[in-house]
Design an enzyme around this catalytic site. Sequence first.
Site, mmCIF file in Angstrom:
data_model
loop_
_atom_site.group_PDB
_atom_site.id
_atom_site.type_symbol
_atom_site.label_atom_id
_atom_site.label_comp_id
_atom_site.label_asym_id
_atom_site.label_seq_id
_atom_site.Cartn_x
_atom_site.Cartn_y
_atom_site.Cartn_z
ATOM 1 C CE LYS A 189 -1.863 2.967 1.932
ATOM 2 N NZ LYS A 189 -1.736 4.398 1.541
ATOM 3 C CD GLU A 264 13.241 0.484 9.691
ATOM 4 O OE1 GLU A 264 13.722 1.452 10.310
ATOM 5 O OE2 GLU A 264 13.706 -0.653 9.760
ATOM 6 C CB CYS A 298 13.412 8.382 8.049
ATOM 7 S SG CYS A 298 14.497 7.336 7.093
ATOM 8 C CD GLU A 396 10.538 12.798 10.998
ATOM 9 O OE1 GLU A 396 9.341 12.444 11.116
ATOM 10 O OE2 GLU A 396 11.407 12.082 10.500
HETATM 11 P P1 NAD Z 1 2.494 8.538 7.286
HETATM 12 O O1 NAD Z 1 2.713 7.852 8.575
HETATM 13 O O2 NAD Z 1 1.567 9.660 7.209
HETATM 14 O O3 NAD Z 1 2.002 7.489 6.171
HETATM 15 C C1 NAD Z 1 2.745 6.331 5.846
HETATM 16 C C2 NAD Z 1 1.833 5.329 5.178
HETATM 17 O O4 NAD Z 1 0.879 4.854 6.128
HETATM 18 C C3 NAD Z 1 1.017 5.882 4.014
HETATM 19 O O5 NAD Z 1 0.945 4.896 2.994
HETATM 20 C C4 NAD Z 1 -0.358 6.098 4.638
HETATM 21 O O6 NAD Z 1 -1.430 6.049 3.732
HETATM 22 C C5 NAD Z 1 -0.436 4.917 5.577
HETATM 23 N N1 NAD Z 1 -1.369 5.088 6.699
HETATM 24 C C6 NAD Z 1 -1.929 6.217 7.170
HETATM 25 N N2 NAD Z 1 -2.680 5.961 8.262
HETATM 26 C C7 NAD Z 1 -2.601 4.631 8.484
HETATM 27 C C8 NAD Z 1 -3.125 3.753 9.470
HETATM 28 N N3 NAD Z 1 -3.891 4.191 10.472
HETATM 29 N N4 NAD Z 1 -2.799 2.455 9.403
HETATM 30 C C9 NAD Z 1 -1.990 1.990 8.430
HETATM 31 N N5 NAD Z 1 -1.471 2.768 7.457
HETATM 32 C C10 NAD Z 1 -1.758 4.082 7.492
HETATM 33 O O7 NAD Z 1 3.953 8.970 6.832
HETATM 34 P P2 NAD Z 1 4.351 9.879 5.598
HETATM 35 O O8 NAD Z 1 3.983 11.285 5.952
HETATM 36 O O9 NAD Z 1 3.875 9.277 4.336
HETATM 37 O O10 NAD Z 1 5.941 9.717 5.612
HETATM 38 C C11 NAD Z 1 6.795 10.539 6.316
HETATM 39 C C12 NAD Z 1 7.262 9.876 7.591
HETATM 40 O O11 NAD Z 1 7.923 8.650 7.295
HETATM 41 C C13 NAD Z 1 8.275 10.685 8.342
HETATM 42 O O12 NAD Z 1 7.941 10.718 9.705
HETATM 43 C C14 NAD Z 1 9.571 9.936 8.163
HETATM 44 O O13 NAD Z 1 10.514 10.122 9.159
HETATM 45 C C15 NAD Z 1 9.118 8.547 8.050
HETATM 46 N N6 NAD Z 1 10.104 7.747 7.339
HETATM 47 C C16 NAD Z 1 10.833 6.816 8.022
HETATM 48 C C17 NAD Z 1 11.804 6.075 7.374
HETATM 49 C C18 NAD Z 1 12.641 5.061 8.094
HETATM 50 O O14 NAD Z 1 13.192 4.187 7.448
HETATM 51 N N7 NAD Z 1 12.737 5.111 9.402
HETATM 52 C C19 NAD Z 1 12.018 6.267 6.023
HETATM 53 C C20 NAD Z 1 11.260 7.224 5.363
HETATM 54 C C21 NAD Z 1 10.294 7.949 6.036
#
Ligand code: NAD
Length: 503
Positions: A189, A264, A298, A396
């Site tokens: 997804k 992650e 991230c 962040e």
């Molecule tokens: P997000 O948490 O808003 O969304 C991530 C994914 O989760 C999307 O596909 C979203 O549709 C889905 N989602 C949303 N609500 C959900 C729920 N209740 N249950 C399951 N899935 C759900 O994150 P984002 O804004 O897309 O990404 C940015 C974040 O990702 C930043 O905080 C960043 O630090 C983190 N990130 C971490 C890493 C790592 O490896 N640690 C790498 C890249 C990004």
Amino acid sequence: MTAAPATARPDVEPGLEEFKMFIGGEFVSARSGKTFDTENPYLGRAWARVPDGSSDDVDLAVDAARSALQGPWGEATGFERSRLLRRLGDLVAANAERLARLEVADSGKLYREMIGQLNYLPQWYYYYAGLADKLEGRTIPSDKPNFFVYTRREPVGVVAAITPWNSPLLLLTFKLAVGLAAGCTFVIKPSEHSPAATLAFAELVDEAGFPPGVVNVVCGASREVGEHLARHRGVDKVAFTGSTTTGRAVAKAAAENLNKVTLELGGKSPQIVFPDADLSAAANGLIAGVFAATGQTCMAGSRLIVHEDVHDGLIQLVAERARAIKLGDPNDADTEMGPVANRPQYEKVLGYLKTAVAEGATVAAGGGPSTEQGGLFVQPTVFTDVTPDMTVVREEVFGPVLAAYKFRTEEEALALANDTPFGLAGAVWTSNVHLAHRVAAKLRAGTVWINAYRVLAPNVPFGGFGDSGLGRENGLEAINEYTENKSVWVELTGATRDPFKLG
Ligand code: NAD
């Protein structure tokens, strides 16, 4: 892979690329027939139309993944999985440019960054192809005379892979390559903000020859699609990359089903600069850490903890370079920073800039939006005089914002660096080898770089301490996240035993 379809469908606006979901080996629309458009953050307009999937589509994809597990994929040997993974790696290599362009269009990240990632991605498939045929169990000498005991490594089952909008294919690959090597099946997804490249990637999975249902991709405008998938009873493991807030919700959903989960999540990674460091190398590392990818990584090194003796000199170097960063079209080879990936994130970053100033930070560079380019641009920003309790230090930002503060002693530097709920990464800049390793050992973070920043590889574990996540991706250990260990006891005599006695 088919060429970019400037589709002839009458309901699709000219110029909009159209993509389908991939379920059970078929490229399909949402069951509801609904679509949504994704925006190119540089052009500020819709560029792609994708299916607006819902829970119904997730259910179909989970069923397809389960059937594939119980069908030919479940029977495939490690050698066969290895062959398919190598083939997929070759196809990603051959299609790197197109996939990189799709990621640029969806997220506004630089082409030079994305083509670098895409050219590197095949290594993940090759690395885990090398592991797929080596998933050996053990024979365990029994403590009882007439038993032969061995273990088997079995796939955990159906994996829900939920990815964020930054670097969708890299972060998917961290999950998919190792999970396929283990024999799992997937329902992927991608983020509602950047689903296109993942939908296009499914075409390569198909072309590689994976049996139908082994890899499925669903997408939808609503976050409920991810939510439904994360708590689906037909899923055996959730592999999630995204924000810490969503990660918590995913972990709760997985716990409800007692599923395995890897998370992650976000970070607030420190870069500690000691007075004996090569300051121009450190300045370069700071730029790489927080301004590359517009700070939307991230592992962004968003906190600079610098010795007071070199503070002013280093800030001058970083601020000068920050002011000179070339903002512009992410597709241009000489652009150094693209726009923020989507409007909500843009507003969020601007909000953090205002809060930092309101809380007393000093602007050494940037500090606001950059309007010259049009689109969602933010100036590369350096704040000084921050204190450990300020919002810009604690939360962040996920944007091009560096917060700098001073230390006097090694202990103080470590205390400041570890004063965060996160623990994804960090860096130490010094020419003293003893100090470097001492500090690396004491930093509470999943990855520490010494005199470097933002380096990754398929064979090196990656993940976070604390609020930065659970489990590790990449490296040999990651296979444990996608396999179950089974112990098999074989009675060797055929005799019956006392039924009321253990062992
Ligand atoms: P997000 O948490 O808003 O969304 C991530 C994914 O989760 C999307 O596909 C979203 O549709 C889905 N989602 C949303 N609500 C959900 C729920 N209740 N249950 C399951 N899935 C759900 O994150 P984002 O804004 O897309 O990404 C940015 C974040 O990702 C930043 O905080 C960043 O630090 C983190 N990130 C971490 C890493 C790592 O490896 N640690 C790498 C890249 C990004």
